[in-house]
Motif scaffolding. Structure first.
Motif, PDB file in Angstrom:
ATOM      1  N   VAL A   1      -9.123   8.402 -17.766  1.00  0.00           N
ATOM      2  CA  VAL A   1      -9.007   6.946 -17.735  1.00  0.00           C
ATOM      3  C   VAL A   1      -9.266   6.429 -16.325  1.00  0.00           C
ATOM      4  N   LYS A   2      -8.687   7.078 -15.327  1.00  0.00           N
ATOM      5  CA  LYS A   2      -8.906   6.666 -13.933  1.00  0.00           C
ATOM      6  C   LYS A   2     -10.384   6.741 -13.576  1.00  0.00           C
ATOM      7  N   LYS A   3     -11.030   7.847 -13.962  1.00  0.00           N
ATOM      8  CA  LYS A   3     -12.444   8.026 -13.666  1.00  0.00           C
ATOM      9  C   LYS A   3     -13.273   6.916 -14.320  1.00  0.00           C
TER      10      LYS A   3
ATOM     11  N   SER B   1       3.349  13.977  -9.561  1.00  0.00           N
ATOM     12  CA  SER B   1       4.399  14.992  -9.644  1.00  0.00           C
ATOM     13  C   SER B   1       4.903  15.133 -11.080  1.00  0.00           C
ATOM     14  N   LEU B   2       4.952  14.038 -11.822  1.00  0.00           N
ATOM     15  CA  LEU B   2       5.365  14.106 -13.231  1.00  0.00           C
ATOM     16  C   LEU B   2       4.317  14.813 -14.085  1.00  0.00           C
ATOM     17  N   GLU B   3       3.041  14.611 -13.749  1.00  0.00           N
ATOM     18  CA  GLU B   3       1.961  15.265 -14.491  1.00  0.00           C
ATOM     19  C   GLU B   3       2.030  16.784 -14.369  1.00  0.00           C
ATOM     20  N   ARG B   4       2.586  17.269 -13.287  1.00  0.00           N
ATOM     21  CA  ARG B   4       2.650  18.718 -13.055  1.00  0.00           C
ATOM     22  C   ARG B   4       3.684  19.411 -13.932  1.00  0.00           C
ATOM     23  N   THR B   5       4.600  18.649 -14.480  1.00  0.00           N
ATOM     24  CA  THR B   5       5.640  19.230 -15.341  1.00  0.00           C
ATOM     25  C   THR B   5       5.769  18.431 -16.638  1.00  0.00           C
TER      26      THR B   5
ATOM     27  N   ASP C   1       0.825  -1.202   0.000  1.00  0.00           N
ATOM     28  CA  ASP C   1       0.000   0.000   0.000  1.00  0.00           C
ATOM     29  C   ASP C   1       0.869   1.266   0.000  1.00  0.00           C
ATOM     30  N   GLU C   2       1.917   1.280   0.814  1.00  0.00           N
ATOM     31  CA  GLU C   2       2.815   2.435   0.844  1.00  0.00           C
ATOM     32  C   GLU C   2       3.514   2.635  -0.505  1.00  0.00           C
TER      33      GLU C   2
ATOM     34  N   MET D   1       4.001   5.493  -5.686  1.00  0.00           N
ATOM     35  CA  MET D   1       3.973   5.462  -7.144  1.00  0.00           C
ATOM     36  C   MET D   1       2.949   6.465  -7.672  1.00  0.00           C
ATOM     37  N   GLU D   2       1.785   6.514  -7.043  1.00  0.00           N
ATOM     38  CA  GLU D   2       0.755   7.477  -7.440  1.00  0.00           C
ATOM     39  C   GLU D   2       1.259   8.908  -7.251  1.00  0.00           C
ATOM     40  N   ALA D   3       1.940   9.169  -6.149  1.00  0.00           N
ATOM     41  CA  ALA D   3       2.478  10.515  -5.902  1.00  0.00           C
ATOM     42  C   ALA D   3       3.535  10.875  -6.943  1.00  0.00           C
TER      43      ALA D   3
END
Length: 69
Positions: free
Chosen positions: A58-60, A24-28, A12-13, A18-20
């Protein structure tokens, strides 16, 4: 962080990390230069399907598919 250090974390951690990282990559996105072969695949998909979907779309969609069961 090394692979060995990551393996000490719970699944889970690691998934949350991985999601975080993805967020963070999506922001740049301008910092990520896709290789030519990737662009070619995307262009083919757009011409075939008429649209590309964002990761959020896609997630939605996937969440709605799995929550409807």
């Amino acid at each position: 962080m090394s692979v060995e250090e990551l393996e000490k974390l719970s699944v889970d951690e690691r998934l949350r990390m991985m999601e975080a990282l993805w967020e963070s990559l999506e922001r740049t996105p301008e910092a990520l230069d896709a290789p030519d072969w990737h662009r070619e695949i995307l262009e083919k998909r757009v011409s075939k399907n008429g649209k590309l979907y964002s990761l959020d779309e896609v997630k939605k969609h996937l969440r709605s598919e799995f929550n409807d069961d």
